[in-house]
Design a protein around this motif. Structure first.
Motif, PDB file in Angstrom:
ATOM      1  N   LEU A  54       0.811  -1.216   0.000  1.00 32.60           N
ATOM      2  CA  LEU A  54       0.000   0.000   0.000  1.00 32.60           C
ATOM      3  C   LEU A  54       0.850   1.274   0.000  1.00 32.60           C
ATOM      4  CD1 LEU A  54      -2.786  -0.957   2.577  1.00 32.60           C
ATOM      5  CD2 LEU A  54      -2.875  -1.055   0.080  1.00 32.60           C
ATOM      6  N   ILE A  55       1.894   1.304   0.797  1.00 34.33           N
ATOM      7  CA  ILE A  55       2.694   2.516   0.965  1.00 34.33           C
ATOM      8  C   ILE A  55       4.158   2.159   0.758  1.00 34.33           C
ATOM      9  CG2 ILE A  55       3.357   4.389   2.535  1.00 34.33           C
ATOM     10  CD1 ILE A  55       0.733   3.994   3.986  1.00 34.33           C
ATOM     11  N   GLY A  56       4.844   2.992  -0.039  1.00 30.64           N
ATOM     12  CA  GLY A  56       6.279   2.822  -0.225  1.00 30.64           C
ATOM     13  C   GLY A  56       7.034   4.022   0.312  1.00 30.64           C
ATOM     14  N   VAL A  57       8.087   3.772   1.006  1.00 39.00           N
ATOM     15  CA  VAL A  57       8.921   4.830   1.590  1.00 39.00           C
ATOM     16  C   VAL A  57      10.347   4.621   1.116  1.00 39.00           C
ATOM     17  CG1 VAL A  57       9.749   5.945   3.703  1.00 39.00           C
ATOM     18  CG2 VAL A  57       7.435   4.969   3.622  1.00 39.00           C
ATOM     19  N   ASN A  58      10.921   5.702   0.510  1.00 36.68           N
ATOM     20  CA  ASN A  58      12.314   5.674   0.088  1.00 36.68           C
ATOM     21  C   ASN A  58      13.050   6.792   0.817  1.00 36.68           C
ATOM     22  OD1 ASN A  58      14.437   6.935  -2.043  1.00 36.68           O
ATOM     23  ND2 ASN A  58      14.423   4.701  -2.110  1.00 36.68           N
ATOM     24  N   VAL A  59      14.022   6.446   1.643  1.00 34.10           N
ATOM     25  CA  VAL A  59      14.713   7.402   2.488  1.00 34.10           C
ATOM     26  C   VAL A  59      16.190   7.383   2.150  1.00 34.10           C
ATOM     27  CG1 VAL A  59      15.304   8.042   4.846  1.00 34.10           C
ATOM     28  CG2 VAL A  59      13.037   7.143   4.341  1.00 34.10           C
ATOM     29  N   ARG A  60      16.748   8.573   1.910  1.00 32.26           N
ATOM     30  CA  ARG A  60      18.187   8.756   1.762  1.00 32.26           C
ATOM     31  C   ARG A  60      18.583   9.819   2.768  1.00 32.26           C
ATOM     32  NH1 ARG A  60      17.093   4.929  -0.615  1.00 32.26           N
ATOM     33  NH2 ARG A  60      17.603   4.280  -2.752  1.00 32.26           N
ATOM     34  N   ALA A  61      19.331   9.439   3.770  1.00 33.18           N
ATOM     35  CA  ALA A  61      19.647  10.362   4.863  1.00 33.18           C
ATOM     36  C   ALA A  61      21.124  10.291   5.197  1.00 33.18           C
ATOM     37  CB  ALA A  61      18.812  10.049   6.105  1.00 33.18           C
ATOM     38  N   ALA A  62      21.665  11.433   5.586  1.00 37.37           N
ATOM     39  CA  ALA A  62      23.050  11.529   6.054  1.00 37.37           C
ATOM     40  C   ALA A  62      23.033  12.050   7.486  1.00 37.37           C
ATOM     41  CB  ALA A  62      23.858  12.450   5.158  1.00 37.37           C
ATOM     42  N   ILE A  63      23.760  11.381   8.360  1.00 37.96           N
ATOM     43  CA  ILE A  63      23.833  11.753   9.768  1.00 37.96           C
ATOM     44  C   ILE A  63      25.295  11.966  10.117  1.00 37.96           C
ATOM     45  CG2 ILE A  63      23.267  11.111  12.131  1.00 37.96           C
ATOM     46  CD1 ILE A  63      21.139   9.254  11.057  1.00 37.96           C
ATOM     47  N   ALA A  64      25.609  13.166  10.633  1.00 40.58           N
ATOM     48  CA  ALA A  64      26.983  13.485  11.018  1.00 40.58           C
ATOM     49  C   ALA A  64      26.968  14.721  11.887  1.00 40.58           C
ATOM     50  CB  ALA A  64      27.864  13.693   9.786  1.00 40.58           C
ATOM     51  N   GLY A  65      28.111  15.000  12.499  1.00 37.63           N
ATOM     52  CA  GLY A  65      28.256  16.222  13.261  1.00 37.63           C
ATOM     53  C   GLY A  65      28.230  17.434  12.342  1.00 37.63           C
ATOM     54  N   MET A  66      27.924  18.609  12.909  1.00 37.72           N
ATOM     55  CA  MET A  66      27.795  19.806  12.091  1.00 37.72           C
ATOM     56  C   MET A  66      29.096  20.143  11.384  1.00 37.72           C
ATOM     57  SD  MET A  66      24.849  21.028  11.722  1.00 37.72           S
ATOM     58  CE  MET A  66      25.474  22.482  10.908  1.00 37.72           C
ATOM     59  N   GLU A  67      30.241  19.963  12.047  1.00 32.49           N
ATOM     60  CA  GLU A  67      31.520  20.265  11.397  1.00 32.49           C
ATOM     61  C   GLU A  67      31.732  19.361  10.185  1.00 32.49           C
ATOM     62  OE1 GLU A  67      34.679  20.131  14.165  1.00 32.49           O
ATOM     63  OE2 GLU A  67      33.931  21.798  15.400  1.00 32.49           O
ATOM     64  N   GLY A  73      30.020  20.374   2.551  1.00 35.26           N
ATOM     65  CA  GLY A  73      29.148  21.300   1.841  1.00 35.26           C
ATOM     66  C   GLY A  73      27.676  21.114   2.095  1.00 35.26           C
ATOM     67  N   MET A  74      27.306  20.509   3.183  1.00 35.99           N
ATOM     68  CA  MET A  74      25.901  20.269   3.489  1.00 35.99           C
ATOM     69  C   MET A  74      25.449  21.210   4.604  1.00 35.99           C
ATOM     70  SD  MET A  74      26.105  16.090   3.428  1.00 35.99           S
ATOM     71  CE  MET A  74      24.346  15.861   3.350  1.00 35.99           C
ATOM     72  N   LEU A  75      24.218  21.672   4.534  1.00 34.65           N
ATOM     73  CA  LEU A  75      23.586  22.524   5.546  1.00 34.65           C
ATOM     74  C   LEU A  75      24.290  23.869   5.697  1.00 34.65           C
ATOM     75  CD1 LEU A  75      22.768  19.954   8.385  1.00 34.65           C
ATOM     76  CD2 LEU A  75      21.271  20.790   6.594  1.00 34.65           C
ATOM     77  N   ARG A  76      25.024  24.313   4.703  1.00 30.79           N
ATOM     78  CA  ARG A  76      25.725  25.592   4.823  1.00 30.79           C
ATOM     79  C   ARG A  76      24.753  26.771   4.863  1.00 30.79           C
ATOM     80  NH1 ARG A  76      31.126  25.214   0.964  1.00 30.79           N
ATOM     81  NH2 ARG A  76      32.266  23.699   2.261  1.00 30.79           N
ATOM     82  N   GLN A  77      23.717  26.694   4.036  1.00 36.52           N
ATOM     83  CA  GLN A  77      22.755  27.791   4.018  1.00 36.52           C
ATOM     84  C   GLN A  77      22.034  27.902   5.360  1.00 36.52           C
ATOM     85  OE1 GLN A  77      19.932  27.511   0.852  1.00 36.52           O
ATOM     86  NE2 GLN A  77      18.936  29.464   1.329  1.00 36.52           N
ATOM     87  N   TRP A  78      21.661  26.776   5.919  1.00 38.91           N
ATOM     88  CA  TRP A  78      21.013  26.785   7.234  1.00 38.91           C
ATOM     89  C   TRP A  78      21.962  27.318   8.296  1.00 38.91           C
ATOM     90  CZ3 TRP A  78      22.300  24.509  11.838  1.00 38.91           C
ATOM     91  CH2 TRP A  78      21.320  24.522  12.837  1.00 38.91           C
ATOM     92  N   ASP A  79      23.225  26.929   8.246  1.00 38.28           N
ATOM     93  CA  ASP A  79      24.195  27.374   9.243  1.00 38.28           C
ATOM     94  C   ASP A  79      24.407  28.887   9.154  1.00 38.28           C
ATOM     95  OD1 ASP A  79      26.434  26.699  11.224  1.00 38.28           O
ATOM     96  OD2 ASP A  79      27.536  27.748   9.644  1.00 38.28           O
ATOM     97  N   GLU A  80      24.533  29.423   7.938  1.00 45.37           N
ATOM     98  CA  GLU A  80      24.732  30.862   7.786  1.00 45.37           C
ATOM     99  C   GLU A  80      23.511  31.640   8.269  1.00 45.37           C
ATOM    100  OE1 GLU A  80      25.611  31.364   3.710  1.00 45.37           O
ATOM    101  OE2 GLU A  80      27.632  30.498   3.821  1.00 45.37           O
ATOM    102  N   ALA A  81      22.312  31.134   7.945  1.00 45.68           N
ATOM    103  CA  ALA A  81      21.106  31.824   8.392  1.00 45.68           C
ATOM    104  C   ALA A  81      20.974  31.780   9.912  1.00 45.68           C
ATOM    105  CB  ALA A  81      19.875  31.204   7.728  1.00 45.68           C
ATOM    106  N   THR A  82      21.333  30.650  10.524  1.00 48.40           N
ATOM    107  CA  THR A  82      21.233  30.522  11.978  1.00 48.40           C
ATOM    108  C   THR A  82      22.222  31.430  12.678  1.00 48.40           C
ATOM    109  OG1 THR A  82      20.512  28.225  11.730  1.00 48.40           O
ATOM    110  CG2 THR A  82      21.304  28.900  13.895  1.00 48.40           C
ATOM    111  N   ARG A  83      23.447  31.503  12.156  1.00 50.74           N
ATOM    112  CA  ARG A  83      24.446  32.381  12.770  1.00 50.74           C
ATOM    113  C   ARG A  83      24.044  33.846  12.649  1.00 50.74           C
ATOM    114  NH1 ARG A  83      29.375  29.903  13.902  1.00 50.74           N
ATOM    115  NH2 ARG A  83      29.556  27.764  13.154  1.00 50.74           N
ATOM    116  N   ALA A  84      23.491  34.233  11.517  1.00 47.38           N
ATOM    117  CA  ALA A  84      23.042  35.616  11.343  1.00 47.38           C
ATOM    118  C   ALA A  84      21.919  35.948  12.319  1.00 47.38           C
ATOM    119  CB  ALA A  84      22.593  35.841   9.905  1.00 47.38           C
TER     120      ALA A  84
END
Length: 337
Positions: A54-67, A73-84
């Motif tokens: 009935l339901i299909g789920v396809n997940v691609r996820a990366a888990i790591a520390g912020m550094e 090159g991941m989450l840079r836009q979020w990091d810059e917006a949060t710091r601002a």
């Protein structure tokens, strides 16, 4: 007979990736791997009912520390917006402008003067690299604000409070003729940092009622670490802090105190002498000041920086009504070894 191509080397079969279990691995080990190196999850999930998908789920996820995320090159836009956002909201309720930086914040207030009402309005004093603001958070209101470029002068003055205590205030004058009287938990530090951010706002020379200069001139001032033999109910004790000597007199304040423990105006200094007393500075001499309330003992690593301005302060503040010089009264005031 035609040449035959050499046979390709046999490639060993790669075993399929199978989950393993190591009983020696702890949760700390797992977190260290995830934070430092990261983990990538590929998940295909099918939810079926009665063997009918009935339901299909396809997940691609990366888990790591912020550094690690930022390094790849991941989450840079979020990091810059949060710091601002953090920089803008770091003013303790004061909305900072783009590129504006908060220098210091402390409890304080603004003296409102008018025909209908005059009194202190409590709040917090915010000093940035662009302006000086007194803000009240609840209800939110800017009580007073000025651009640092508009400041003409800033100096400390002593005000007698309703309870009879002497309070140090900061008086600020603007180039357009306006002025404001501010209170602060640490007025000396606020004044010092204000002059660092607005070097054009110098302290004016204090003038007495006869038109002369009251107290030492600005170049006779001194500031630095100073030991004060503070009187206490159980006996006097040495305390380290910061002393400041300027046209308004001598003040001493410990870094753990909210207000100066010693405020000595020019007219209250009767004499200055050096005595051989034990002191925490390690030198053989202790600086003793004669005041109407008794002796004040001070110690410093570099006494010459204090003795000269203090002698000039005593000479300028004494009326010499009895015809004697301050040196004469100083020598007669007590033993001088």
């Amino acid at each position: 007979m035609p040449d035959r191509a050499p046979a390709a080397p046999a490639v060993p079969a790669v075993p399929s990736l199978q989950p393993t279990r190591d009983p020696r691995v702890t949760l700390d080990d797992l977190l260290e791997v995830v934070l430092n190196k990261g983990a990538v999850l590929h998940l295909d999930l099918i939810i079926a009912v009665a063997d009918i998908p009935l339901i299909g789920v396809n997940v691609r996820a990366a888990i790591a520390g912020m550094e690690t995320m930022l390094e790849y090159g991941m989450l840079r836009q979020w990091d810059e917006a949060t710091r601002a956002w953090a920089e803008r909201s770091g003013g303790g309720g004061l909305e900072l402008r783009d590129g504006e930086r908060l220098i210091t914040r402390m409890f304080g207030g603004h003296r409102l003067t008018g025909e209908v009402y005059s009194g202190w309005r409590p709040g917090s004093v915010h000093l940035t690299d662009r302006r000086l603001v007194v803000l009240r958070r609840e209800p939110r209101e800017v009580l007073w604000e000025a651009e640092l470029a508009e400041l003409e002068s800033a100096h400390l003055e002593t005000e007698r409070a309703v309870g009879g205590e002497d309070r140090t205030r900061l008086r600020v004058r603007l180039r357009d003729g306006g002025e404001a009287l501010l209170s602060a938990a640490e007025p000396e530090r606020l004044h010092r940092e204000l002059l660092e951010q607005a070097p054009g706002a110098k302290a004016p020379a204090a003038v007495d009622g006869g038109g002369g200069t009251a107290g030492p001139a600005e170049e006779d001032g001194h500031e630095g670490h100073l030991w004060y033999h503070e009187p206490r109910r159980g006996g006097a004790m040495w305390r380290g802090g910061r002393g400041r000597l300027d046209a308004g007199g001598l003040t001493w304040k410990s870094p753990v105190d909210a207000r100066p423990a010693l405020v000595l105006r020019p007219g209250e200094l009767l004499g200055v002498r050096l005595e051989e007393r034990d002191n925490p500075a390690g030198g053989p001499y202790t600086l003793v000041l004669d005041t109407p309330g008794g002796e004040v003992a001070l110690a410093a690593d570099a006494l010459p920086g204090w003795t000269g301005p203090l002698h000039r302060m005593a000479a300028g503040g004494s009326g010499q009504e009895d015809g004697e010089s301050p040196e004469r009264r100083r020598d007669d005031g007590g033993p001088h070894r």
